[in-house]
Design a protein around this motif. Structure first.
Motif, PDB file in Angstrom:
ATOM      1  N   ILE A  47      -0.577   5.241   2.058  1.00 48.72           N
ATOM      2  CA  ILE A  47       0.806   5.653   2.237  1.00 48.72           C
ATOM      3  C   ILE A  47       1.252   6.376   0.978  1.00 48.72           C
ATOM      4  O   ILE A  47       0.708   6.136  -0.101  1.00 48.72           O
ATOM      5  N   TYR A  48       2.238   7.289   1.114  1.00 52.08           N
ATOM      6  CA  TYR A  48       2.852   7.812  -0.088  1.00 52.08           C
ATOM      7  C   TYR A  48       4.354   7.971   0.089  1.00 52.08           C
ATOM      8  O   TYR A  48       4.847   8.120   1.202  1.00 52.08           O
ATOM      9  N   PHE A  49       5.031   7.908  -1.034  1.00 58.32           N
ATOM     10  CA  PHE A  49       6.490   7.986  -1.107  1.00 58.32           C
ATOM     11  C   PHE A  49       6.894   9.210  -1.931  1.00 58.32           C
ATOM     12  O   PHE A  49       6.200   9.594  -2.872  1.00 58.32           O
ATOM     13  N   ASN A  50       8.036   9.755  -1.583  1.00 58.54           N
ATOM     14  CA  ASN A  50       8.680  10.780  -2.400  1.00 58.54           C
ATOM     15  C   ASN A  50      10.133  10.352  -2.579  1.00 58.54           C
ATOM     16  O   ASN A  50      10.829  10.113  -1.587  1.00 58.54           O
ATOM     17  N   ASN A  51      10.554  10.261  -3.837  1.00 58.42           N
ATOM     18  CA  ASN A  51      11.915   9.787  -4.126  1.00 58.42           C
ATOM     19  C   ASN A  51      12.221   8.485  -3.389  1.00 58.42           C
ATOM     20  O   ASN A  51      13.284   8.330  -2.769  1.00 58.42           O
ATOM     21  N   ASN A  52      11.267   7.580  -3.412  1.00 58.30           N
ATOM     22  CA  ASN A  52      11.378   6.218  -2.863  1.00 58.30           C
ATOM     23  C   ASN A  52      11.340   6.166  -1.345  1.00 58.30           C
ATOM     24  O   ASN A  52      11.453   5.086  -0.763  1.00 58.30           O
ATOM     25  N   VAL A  53      11.173   7.296  -0.680  1.00 54.65           N
ATOM     26  CA  VAL A  53      11.159   7.344   0.778  1.00 54.65           C
ATOM     27  C   VAL A  53       9.722   7.487   1.260  1.00 54.65           C
ATOM     28  O   VAL A  53       9.009   8.377   0.776  1.00 54.65           O
ATOM     29  N   PRO A  54       9.284   6.641   2.213  1.00 53.56           N
ATOM     30  CA  PRO A  54       7.918   6.810   2.728  1.00 53.56           C
ATOM     31  C   PRO A  54       7.794   8.117   3.496  1.00 53.56           C
ATOM     32  O   PRO A  54       8.600   8.383   4.398  1.00 53.56           O
ATOM     33  N   ILE A  55       6.803   8.918   3.149  1.00 53.87           N
ATOM     34  CA  ILE A  55       6.623  10.230   3.769  1.00 53.87           C
ATOM     35  C   ILE A  55       5.506  10.212   4.801  1.00 53.87           C
ATOM     36  O   ILE A  55       5.614  10.814   5.863  1.00 53.87           O
ATOM     37  N   ASP A  56       4.412   9.551   4.467  1.00 54.06           N
ATOM     38  CA  ASP A  56       3.252   9.548   5.363  1.00 54.06           C
ATOM     39  C   ASP A  56       2.592   8.179   5.254  1.00 54.06           C
ATOM     40  O   ASP A  56       2.037   7.845   4.215  1.00 54.06           O
ATOM     41  N   ASP A  57       2.678   7.404   6.329  1.00 51.84           N
ATOM     42  CA  ASP A  57       2.032   6.090   6.344  1.00 51.84           C
ATOM     43  C   ASP A  57       0.918   6.048   7.388  1.00 51.84           C
ATOM     44  O   ASP A  57       0.521   4.974   7.844  1.00 51.84           O
ATOM     45  N   SER A  58       0.403   7.196   7.739  1.00 50.47           N
ATOM     46  CA  SER A  58      -0.612   7.254   8.797  1.00 50.47           C
ATOM     47  C   SER A  58      -1.923   6.579   8.403  1.00 50.47           C
ATOM     48  O   SER A  58      -2.736   6.249   9.256  1.00 50.47           O
ATOM     49  N   GLY A  59      -2.116   6.350   7.123  1.00 51.99           N
ATOM     50  CA  GLY A  59      -3.333   5.695   6.666  1.00 51.99           C
ATOM     51  C   GLY A  59      -3.250   4.182   6.618  1.00 51.99           C
ATOM     52  O   GLY A  59      -4.259   3.517   6.359  1.00 51.99           O
TER      53      GLY A  59
END
Lengths: 115, 113
Positions: A47-59
């Motif tokens: 997963i990765y976050f940008n400015n504390n918001v999850p952007i892509d949790d497909s993994g």
């Protein structure tokens, strides 16, 4: 700066227990990534976050895994309930600022063993 | 989707030998390319990068050239040292959309004195 700080460095737990991994990114970095490393599958983005918001949790493998970033200086990855196949090294990495989002600084990793 | 393919390891060399680790990629557009290095018990560290075709990244004696025509980014070093023993990862970052790096499987390098 002390770099990306992860805790715990090592965790041994029994199947069915809850596991929480923690990460403090570099100050000023606005991207945070969670990766998992195993011999069989190499490095996988969870997963990765940008400015504390999850952007892509497909993994994220399945609903047993969850990640949060309540503020710019802290993130958690939780596994509940844990299973032996979750045994791996979990890396947190941050990026952004003047270096750009794709130049990552990794933490030392959290080695998880689920018995 | 995007992918990175690296040569299988381990690569075992004697000190002062020439090193090449092959890396090829599949991606649309013009990704940025990276080599990261992982020493035992540590996280990955950026070794070098290239952001456009024909760029050469270099650091600590290591070099890699972004070859768009062959979709390759091979890592080279003229004379390896025992301290270079580590796992080397090739990675790409797409030029649009998802910001996360896609990593290759890693190549372990063992340098013997």
């Amino acid at each position: 700066d002390a770099g990306v700080i992860q805790s715990p460095r090592h965790e041994v737990t029994e199947m069915g227990q809850e596991v929480t991994l923690r990460c403090k990114p570099i100050s000023g970095h606005d991207y945070l990534f969670w990766y998992r490393q195993t011999m069989m599958r190499g490095l996988e983005l969870l997963i990765y976050f940008n400015n504390n918001v999850p952007i892509d949790d497909s993994g994220m493998p399945e609903d047993r895994f969850s990640a949060k970033m309540p503020n710019a200086s802290f993130s958690t990855l939780k596994i509940q309930p844990s299973e032996p196949r979750d045994s791996a090294v979990y890396f947190c990495a941050s990026g952004g600022g003047h270096s750009g989002a794709n130049v990552l600084t990794f933490g030392a990793g959290s080695r998880l063993t689920v018995l | 989707g995007d992918s990175v393919t690296q040569m299988e390891g381990p690569v075992t060399l004697s000190e002062e030998a020439f090193l090449t680790i092959n890396c090829t990629y599949t991606a649309t557009g013009y990704p940025s390319l990276f080599w990261y290095v992982q020493y035992p018990g540590e996280g990955l560290q950026l070794l070098l990068k290239a952001t456009k075709a024909d760029d050469k990244g270099s650091n600590k004696g290591f070099e890699a050239t972004y070859r768009k025509e062959t979709t390759s980014f091979h890592l080279e070093k003229g004379s390896v040292q025992v301290s270079d023993s580590a796992v080397y990862f090739c990675a790409l970052s797409p030029d649009t959309g998802r910001r996360a790096l896609t990593f290759g499987s890693g190549t372990r390098l063992q340098v013997q004195p």
